[in-house]
Design a protein around this motif. Sequence first.
Motif, mmCIF file in Angstrom:
data_model
loop_
_atom_site.group_PDB
_atom_site.id
_atom_site.type_symbol
_atom_site.label_atom_id
_atom_site.label_comp_id
_atom_site.label_asym_id
_atom_site.label_seq_id
_atom_site.Cartn_x
_atom_site.Cartn_y
_atom_site.Cartn_z
ATOM 1 N N PHE A 1 36.797 66.515 29.122
ATOM 2 C CA PHE A 1 36.055 67.776 29.111
ATOM 3 C C PHE A 1 36.744 68.801 30.003
ATOM 4 C CE2 PHE A 1 32.443 64.891 28.054
ATOM 5 C CZ PHE A 1 32.032 65.525 26.890
ATOM 6 N N SER A 2 36.907 70.019 29.503
ATOM 7 C CA SER A 2 37.552 71.099 30.248
ATOM 8 C C SER A 2 36.557 72.253 30.456
ATOM 9 C CB SER A 2 38.799 71.563 29.478
ATOM 10 O OG SER A 2 39.485 72.531 30.218
ATOM 11 N N ASN A 3 36.385 72.653 31.705
ATOM 12 C CA ASN A 3 35.283 73.571 32.052
ATOM 13 C C ASN A 3 35.544 75.036 31.704
ATOM 14 O OD1 ASN A 3 36.918 73.082 34.792
ATOM 15 N ND2 ASN A 3 36.000 75.113 34.952
ATOM 16 N N SER A 4 34.441 75.778 31.710
ATOM 17 C CA SER A 4 34.510 77.222 31.437
ATOM 18 C C SER A 4 34.711 77.993 32.750
ATOM 19 C CB SER A 4 33.228 77.684 30.742
ATOM 20 O OG SER A 4 32.114 77.431 31.560
ATOM 21 N N LEU B 1 35.203 74.097 26.588
ATOM 22 C CA LEU B 1 34.216 75.149 26.316
ATOM 23 C C LEU B 1 34.689 76.468 26.923
ATOM 24 C CD1 LEU B 1 30.392 74.796 26.270
ATOM 25 C CD2 LEU B 1 31.421 76.739 27.466
ATOM 26 N N SER B 2 34.718 77.499 26.113
ATOM 27 C CA SER B 2 35.086 78.851 26.529
ATOM 28 C C SER B 2 36.502 78.888 27.091
ATOM 29 C CB SER B 2 34.041 79.398 27.492
ATOM 30 O OG SER B 2 34.101 80.798 27.485
ATOM 31 N N MET B 3 36.699 79.118 28.403
ATOM 32 C CA MET B 3 38.064 79.052 28.932
ATOM 33 C C MET B 3 38.661 77.666 28.671
ATOM 34 S SD MET B 3 39.387 79.653 32.858
ATOM 35 C CE MET B 3 38.744 78.107 33.509
ATOM 36 N N GLY B 4 37.826 76.625 28.827
ATOM 37 C CA GLY B 4 38.289 75.261 28.515
ATOM 38 C C GLY B 4 38.690 75.140 27.046
ATOM 39 N N GLY B 5 38.038 75.926 26.194
ATOM 40 C CA GLY B 5 38.383 75.942 24.770
ATOM 41 C C GLY B 5 39.730 76.614 24.537
ATOM 42 N N ALA B 6 40.059 77.599 25.388
ATOM 43 C CA ALA B 6 41.384 78.230 25.277
ATOM 44 C C ALA B 6 42.462 77.211 25.649
ATOM 45 C CB ALA B 6 41.457 79.459 26.184
ATOM 46 N N ASP C 1 37.960 69.816 37.630
ATOM 47 C CA ASP C 1 37.789 71.240 37.948
ATOM 48 C C ASP C 1 39.116 71.947 37.694
ATOM 49 O OD1 ASP C 1 35.164 70.862 38.912
ATOM 50 O OD2 ASP C 1 35.879 70.438 40.949
ATOM 51 N N ALA C 2 39.105 72.920 36.818
ATOM 52 C CA ALA C 2 40.329 73.700 36.560
ATOM 53 C C ALA C 2 40.795 74.371 37.852
ATOM 54 C CB ALA C 2 40.046 74.755 35.501
#
Length: 259
Positions: free
Chosen positions: A26-29, A94-99, A54-55
């Motif tokens: 999972f990659s955070n927003s 999700l969101s930035m994580g989606g990028a 955490d990014a």
Amino acid sequence: MPFFEHNDLRTHYEFTQNPGRPVLVFSNSLGATLTMWDAQVAELAAHYSILRYDARGHGASSVPEGPYNVEQLSQDLLALLDHLGLERVHLCGLSMGGAVAQWIGANAGDRLAKLVLASTAAKFGTAAGWNERIATVLEDGMVSIAGATMERWFTEGFRWRERELVAKVRQEFESCDPLGYTAACAVVRDADSRGSLERITAPTLIIFGPQDSTTTGIDAGFLAEHIADSKVTEVDGAHLLNIEHPEAFNRALREFLGG
Ligand SMILES: O=C(O)CC1=CCC(=O)O1
């Protein structure tokens, strides 16, 4: 929780292992931390090994000097996968994580089994809008935009019903280092996958919330039009629909990923 040091970054992560099960990452927003996935880990850890982190610039990860870019965040994640010996994973951003997930799908697709792109877009808003947000936060701090951010992240009904949960998310948002947050705003400002989506070959699930004003059904449709093996599903809610509707979000993931 462990840390991984690589290049200019110290990444905070949690790897919940479930031997023999596929790995789901999972990659955070923007402005969130790995805790945004609590409701996913609570249910899905019975079915997958789960890596969340955490990014850079967020949570307990370090805050190297910015601005950051999407390739840098994606290389951070690929280095973490290498460190943990994870060759092929399911990736949900999700969101930035989606990028980040789109970038990895287009440039390191051999690392992916399946891809989930939630509340995200090939291109997010306008540069002027992001520059304005960066200037506001640098001048007035995270608290100055926290209220408006919660209004984008959650529907009004949810904010009323789940005051405590939203207060916790807001507190984490307000604790984000303004330098890390604004450095990451540049990721979202500059990310543009419109010319590279065709390179994504992993089976892809695109999830959007009908009440999301940031990344809309139109953005989801654009992704689906350009990613060959993709489908779109709607989960009721606004931007952070994995928090607002975890049952529906988790069900969509399990149906798509299997396991
Ligand atoms: O907070 C927002 O504006 C929503 C958002 C845009 C990119 C991201 O990761 O969150």
